[in-house]
Scaffold this motif. Structure first.
Motif, PDB file in Angstrom:
ATOM      1  N   SER A  22     -20.301  -0.018   7.867  1.00 39.58           N
ATOM      2  CA  SER A  22     -19.239   0.972   7.993  1.00 39.58           C
ATOM      3  C   SER A  22     -18.877   1.240   9.455  1.00 39.58           C
ATOM      4  N   PRO A  23     -17.598   1.345   9.782  1.00 35.66           N
ATOM      5  CA  PRO A  23     -17.210   1.738  11.144  1.00 35.66           C
ATOM      6  C   PRO A  23     -17.839   3.065  11.560  1.00 35.66           C
ATOM      7  N   ALA A  24     -18.102   3.947  10.592  1.00 37.61           N
ATOM      8  CA  ALA A  24     -18.717   5.241  10.902  1.00 37.61           C
ATOM      9  C   ALA A  24     -20.125   5.065  11.485  1.00 37.61           C
ATOM     10  N   PHE A  25     -20.807   4.017  11.075  1.00 35.78           N
ATOM     11  CA  PHE A  25     -22.143   3.744  11.602  1.00 35.78           C
ATOM     12  C   PHE A  25     -22.071   3.518  13.111  1.00 35.78           C
ATOM     13  N   PHE A  26     -21.109   2.693  13.542  1.00 38.99           N
ATOM     14  CA  PHE A  26     -20.981   2.398  14.974  1.00 38.99           C
ATOM     15  C   PHE A  26     -20.371   3.573  15.737  1.00 38.99           C
ATOM     16  N   GLU A  27     -19.515   4.332  15.081  1.00 44.98           N
ATOM     17  CA  GLU A  27     -18.921   5.492  15.750  1.00 44.98           C
ATOM     18  C   GLU A  27     -19.996   6.530  16.066  1.00 44.98           C
ATOM     19  N   ARG A  28     -20.942   6.684  15.175  1.00 42.76           N
ATOM     20  CA  ARG A  28     -22.050   7.608  15.438  1.00 42.76           C
ATOM     21  C   ARG A  28     -22.834   7.175  16.676  1.00 42.76           C
ATOM     22  N   LEU A  29     -23.083   5.883  16.810  1.00 45.39           N
ATOM     23  CA  LEU A  29     -23.767   5.364  17.991  1.00 45.39           C
ATOM     24  C   LEU A  29     -22.942   5.626  19.247  1.00 45.39           C
ATOM     25  N   ARG A  30     -21.655   5.355  19.147  1.00 43.93           N
ATOM     26  CA  ARG A  30     -20.764   5.523  20.312  1.00 43.93           C
ATOM     27  C   ARG A  30     -20.693   6.978  20.748  1.00 43.93           C
ATOM     28  N   GLN A  31     -20.621   7.876  19.801  1.00 40.45           N
ATOM     29  CA  GLN A  31     -20.513   9.295  20.132  1.00 40.45           C
ATOM     30  C   GLN A  31     -21.766   9.824  20.833  1.00 40.45           C
ATOM     31  N   SER A  32     -22.885   9.157  20.634  1.00 39.34           N
ATOM     32  CA  SER A  32     -24.122   9.595  21.287  1.00 39.34           C
ATOM     33  C   SER A  32     -24.198   9.132  22.738  1.00 39.34           C
ATOM     34  N   GLY A  33     -23.277   8.248  23.140  1.00 38.84           N
ATOM     35  CA  GLY A  33     -23.291   7.726  24.501  1.00 38.84           C
ATOM     36  C   GLY A  33     -23.751   6.291  24.605  1.00 38.84           C
TER      37      GLY A  33
END
Length: 464
Positions: free
Chosen positions: A161-172
């Motif tokens: 899911s794109p949401a999986f990678f977005e969570r990583l990105r949002q953490s920095g």
């Protein structure tokens, strides 16, 4: 209705296969007589740089004086160095990891101990329980001040899911999607068939873990089984091999990661100590080898072909996806013809029907040449490893197929030495014990349906 014979069907498929290959990029032709020149210098690097040149020159002098009838270790040392020319590194500690549980335990321990940065490169990163556990650990480290940089392949993560990678990105966490499926998002050009198949974790520039294991729940179980009540194919445990490495060679693996980051236009990395001073950690002589499709040829392929030609007693290979090109096939048969004990552990079950049957199309030729083949039982084979003459070992992400040698980014290491070679031999023999040997007589009795499947697979071998 008269059905065509298996021979005519096979001949027609081979003709089509040959015609299609005329338009394909060929693999390099490796001439074993030209692998090393008289002026070559074997150079070993250590924690503080180059080691004694006298030792290197002594090895070359002995080779010149006695030809191939020299110490086997020295032969492979000289061949390995001269093929590409970059220095081997001494002073490394190499641990053999077998199957997902051992590899994940080593990865989690390294991540938990990180103090400066984590660089991770993978083909598959699923959003399942295992993927979420990795995500949680990486995010926790990022929030603690450890910089996390992640490269993942676009095709390998299509189901994530794109949401999986977005969570990583949002953490920095800094992310690079290798060769995005959507060409509009590609920053470094776009090639439909090029993939990043590497599996590499580097922590603080001091610890590296690499091999065949992706980030997926299918690796959660080990491959050791009692043999009773064989599971269904979809429930088979995955058999894989990885390495944990400390020592000077980690810097070479770090360079490979950063090279991919730069070529994919990942942007400037956050300043960290990516190349700390590295100490002598063990006695292993190791060389990191990366390959990428934009290079003139695969250095991993060239190194393997050279080692096969140099083999004097044993060639033991384990290959999850075995689809040999003509030169690789010839090298294996030639070795068997000169009395080398050539054995391959190959899959008995697979997650890729086409690759499975494309590889089996070469079995008759190999068996007739005296190569021994073993089909792994009760596990889904995913290992990419080999040991030659008990002193030359390799583990990595590279399959023995066209895709790995021509279309993928891959990373392997070669380890030279008797101690590690014996560990590899024992792991190979354990796989043989869990396998069924194929005989030429039994193989020639396989049904026509299997022969047709092999022909179909062979036609598509170049693109698989």
């Amino acid at each position: 209705m008269n059905l065509p014979s298996s021979g005519s069907v096979a001949r027609a498929l081979v003709a089509l296969y040959s015609a299609l290959l005329l338009a394909c990029t060929p693999l390099p032709r490796i001439n074993p007589d030209l692998v090393h020149s008289p002026d070559a210098r074997v150079q070993l690097d250590g924690a503080q740089g180059p080691l004694s040149e006298a030792r290197s020159q002594a090895i070359l002098d002995r080779l010149k004086a006695s030809g191939l009838r020299t110490d086997i270790f020295d032969l492979h040392l000289a061949i390995e160095e001269a093929l590409v020319g970059s220095p081997l590194t001494a002073g490394n500690k190499v641990d053999l990891l077998q199957d997902g549980p051992a590899t994940y335990a080593a990865m989690f321990a390294a991540i938990d101990a990180a103090r400066d940065h984590i660089n991770m490169e993978t083909y598959i990163l699923e959003g399942d329980e295992v993927g979420q556990r990795f995500a949680d650990k990486l995010i926790a480290k990022q929030r603690s001040g450890v910089q996390v940089n992640l490269i993942y392949d676009s095709v390998g993560t299509l189901g994530t899911s794109p949401a999986f990678f977005e969570r990583l990105r949002q953490s920095g966490i800094r992310l690079v999607e290798f060769n995005p499926v959507n060409p509009m998002t590609a920053k470094a050009g776009w090639q439909l068939n090029q993939r990043d198949h590497r599996k590499l974790l580097i922590v603080d520039g001091r610890i590296a873990i690499l091999g065949g294991v992706n980030i997926s729940g299918v690796y959660s179980g080990g491959s050791v089984d009692s043999g009773r009540h064989p599971p269904r194919r979809e429930d088979l445990p995955w058999r894989d091999t990885d390495l944990r490495i400390e020592g000077p060679v980690v810097a070479d693996l770090q360079k490979l990661f950063i090279g991919t980051w730069d070529r994919q236009k990942g942007g400037e990395l956050v300043a960290r100590h990516y190349f700390p001073p590295l100490e002598h950690e063990g006695n292993a002589v190791v060389r990191a080898i990366g390959s990428a499709p934009e290079e003139p040829y695969s250095q991993i392929y060239a190194t393997l072909i050279s080692a096969l030609h140099s083999a004097q007693s044993e060639i033991w290979l384990t290959s999850a996806y075995f689809v040999p090109d003509p030169q690789l096939l010839d090298a294996l048969k030639a070795a068997a013809a000169r009395g080398v004990d050539v054995r391959l552990v190959v899959p008995g079950s697979t997650d890729s029907w086409l690759v499975f049957h494309a590889g089996r199309a070469s079995y008759s030729e190999l068996l007739k040449a005296g190569v021994r083949l073993y089909q792994r039982r009760d596990a889904l084979l995913h290992v990419k490893a080999g040991v030659i003459d008990g002193v030359w070992s390799t583990v990595g992400s590279t399959n023995l197929d066209w895709r790995s040698f021509l279309h993928n980014q891959e990373v392997n290491v070669v380890v030279l030495g008797v101690d590690f070679g014996e560990r590899m031999r024992q792991a190979f023999l354990a796989d043989v014990a869990g396998s069924e040997e194929l005989t030429l007589k039994a193989w020639q009795r396989r049904p026509i349906r299997a022969r047709i499947s092999e022909g179909i697979g062979r036609v598509w071998a170049y693109w698989l």
